[in-house]
Design a protein around this motif. Structure first.
Motif, short mmCIF file in Angstrom:
data_model
loop_
_atom_site.label_atom_id
_atom_site.label_comp_id
_atom_site.label_asym_id
_atom_site.label_seq_id
_atom_site.Cartn_x
_atom_site.Cartn_y
_atom_site.Cartn_z
N MET A 45 0.81 -1.20 0.00
CA MET A 45 0.00 0.00 0.00
C MET A 45 0.86 1.27 0.00
N ILE A 46 1.92 1.25 0.79
CA ILE A 46 2.76 2.45 0.87
C ILE A 46 3.43 2.73 -0.48
N LYS A 47 3.82 1.68 -1.20
CA LYS A 47 4.44 1.89 -2.51
C LYS A 47 3.41 2.41 -3.51
N GLN A 48 2.16 1.96 -3.40
CA GLN A 48 1.10 2.48 -4.27
C GLN A 48 0.88 3.97 -3.99
N ASN A 49 0.90 4.35 -2.71
CA ASN A 49 0.77 5.76 -2.36
C ASN A 49 1.93 6.56 -2.93
N ALA A 50 3.14 5.98 -2.88
CA ALA A 50 4.31 6.67 -3.43
C ALA A 50 4.15 6.88 -4.93
N ARG A 51 3.70 5.86 -5.63
CA ARG A 51 3.49 5.98 -7.08
C ARG A 51 2.43 7.04 -7.39
N ALA A 52 1.34 7.05 -6.60
CA ALA A 52 0.29 8.04 -6.81
C ALA A 52 0.82 9.45 -6.56
N ALA A 53 1.61 9.61 -5.50
CA ALA A 53 2.19 10.92 -5.19
C ALA A 53 3.13 11.37 -6.30
N LEU A 54 3.98 10.47 -6.77
CA LEU A 54 4.92 10.81 -7.84
C LEU A 54 4.18 11.18 -9.13
N ALA A 55 3.06 10.53 -9.38
CA ALA A 55 2.29 10.83 -10.59
C ALA A 55 1.77 12.26 -10.57
N THR A 56 1.52 12.82 -9.39
CA THR A 56 1.01 14.19 -9.32
C THR A 56 2.02 15.21 -9.81
N ILE A 57 3.31 14.84 -9.83
CA ILE A 57 4.34 15.76 -10.32
C ILE A 57 4.90 15.32 -11.66
N GLY A 58 4.22 14.37 -12.30
CA GLY A 58 4.61 13.96 -13.65
C GLY A 58 5.79 13.01 -13.73
N THR A 59 6.09 12.32 -12.64
CA THR A 59 7.19 11.36 -12.66
C THR A 59 6.77 10.13 -13.44
N SER A 60 7.66 9.63 -14.26
CA SER A 60 7.38 8.45 -15.09
C SER A 60 7.05 7.24 -14.22
N PRO A 61 6.07 6.45 -14.64
CA PRO A 61 5.74 5.24 -13.88
C PRO A 61 6.88 4.22 -13.84
N SER A 62 7.86 4.37 -14.74
CA SER A 62 8.98 3.44 -14.78
C SER A 62 10.12 3.82 -13.85
N VAL A 63 9.96 4.91 -13.11
CA VAL A 63 11.01 5.35 -12.19
C VAL A 63 11.30 4.24 -11.16
N ARG A 64 12.54 4.14 -10.76
CA ARG A 64 12.92 3.15 -9.74
C ARG A 64 12.81 3.80 -8.37
N ILE A 65 11.89 3.27 -7.54
CA ILE A 65 11.73 3.78 -6.18
C ILE A 65 12.77 3.10 -5.29
N LEU A 66 13.61 3.92 -4.67
CA LEU A 66 14.65 3.40 -3.79
C LEU A 66 14.16 3.18 -2.38
N SER A 67 13.32 4.11 -1.89
CA SER A 67 12.76 3.97 -0.55
C SER A 67 11.54 4.87 -0.41
N VAL A 68 10.68 4.46 0.51
CA VAL A 68 9.50 5.25 0.85
C VAL A 68 9.41 5.27 2.36
N THR A 69 9.30 6.47 2.92
CA THR A 69 9.16 6.63 4.35
C THR A 69 7.87 7.39 4.62
N GLN A 70 7.03 6.84 5.47
CA GLN A 70 5.82 7.55 5.85
C GLN A 70 6.02 8.12 7.24
N ILE A 71 5.78 9.40 7.38
CA ILE A 71 5.84 10.09 8.66
C ILE A 71 4.53 10.82 8.82
N ASP A 72 3.70 10.33 9.73
CA ASP A 72 2.37 10.90 9.96
C ASP A 72 1.61 10.96 8.63
N THR A 73 1.23 12.14 8.17
CA THR A 73 0.45 12.28 6.92
C THR A 73 1.35 12.66 5.75
#
Length: 108
Positions: free
Chosen positions: A1-29
């Motif tokens: 779920m957190i990686k899906q949120n990261a992909r959705a967030a990145l899409a809002t700034i036009g980041t390519s869906p093929s980008v390699r996600i190195l890490s995702v950190t959730q802090i509160d909201t």
């Protein structure tokens, strides 16, 4: 779920869906997303997003945000692998604006 949120967030700034996600950190909201993007100006990037506050989703606002809409609040980029430094800078920025790990709910 957190990686899906990261992909959705990145899409809002036009980041390519093929980008390699190195890490995702959730802090509160908020999400801090580190990526490697060989075809971009900065090969390594750390983007910080937060969810809108209740007042920002009020339909009486002139331009209300949608609930669940990720908002970009901070960006870092580098040509070399300085991800650890950029992650620390992103977490420090969130602390400056009052989003800290102490506010993060612990998942059961």
């Amino acid at each position: 779920m957190i990686k899906q949120n990261a992909r959705a967030a990145l899409a809002t700034i036009g980041t390519s869906p093929s980008v390699r996600i190195l890490s995702v950190t959730q802090i509160d909201t908020a999400l801090i997303v580190a990526t490697e993007q060989p075809d971009r100006y900065f090969r390594y990037a750390v983007d910080t997003f937060r969810l809108p506050r209740a007042a920002e989703t009020d339909p009486n606002q002139v331009d209300p945000r949608e609930p669940g809409e990720w908002i970009l609040v901070d960006q870092h980029g580098d040509h070399t692998d300085q991800v650890a430094r950029m992650l620390a800078d992103a977490a420090a920025y969130l602390a400056e604006i009052g989003i800290t790990a102490e506010n993060t709910p612990i998942a059961a």
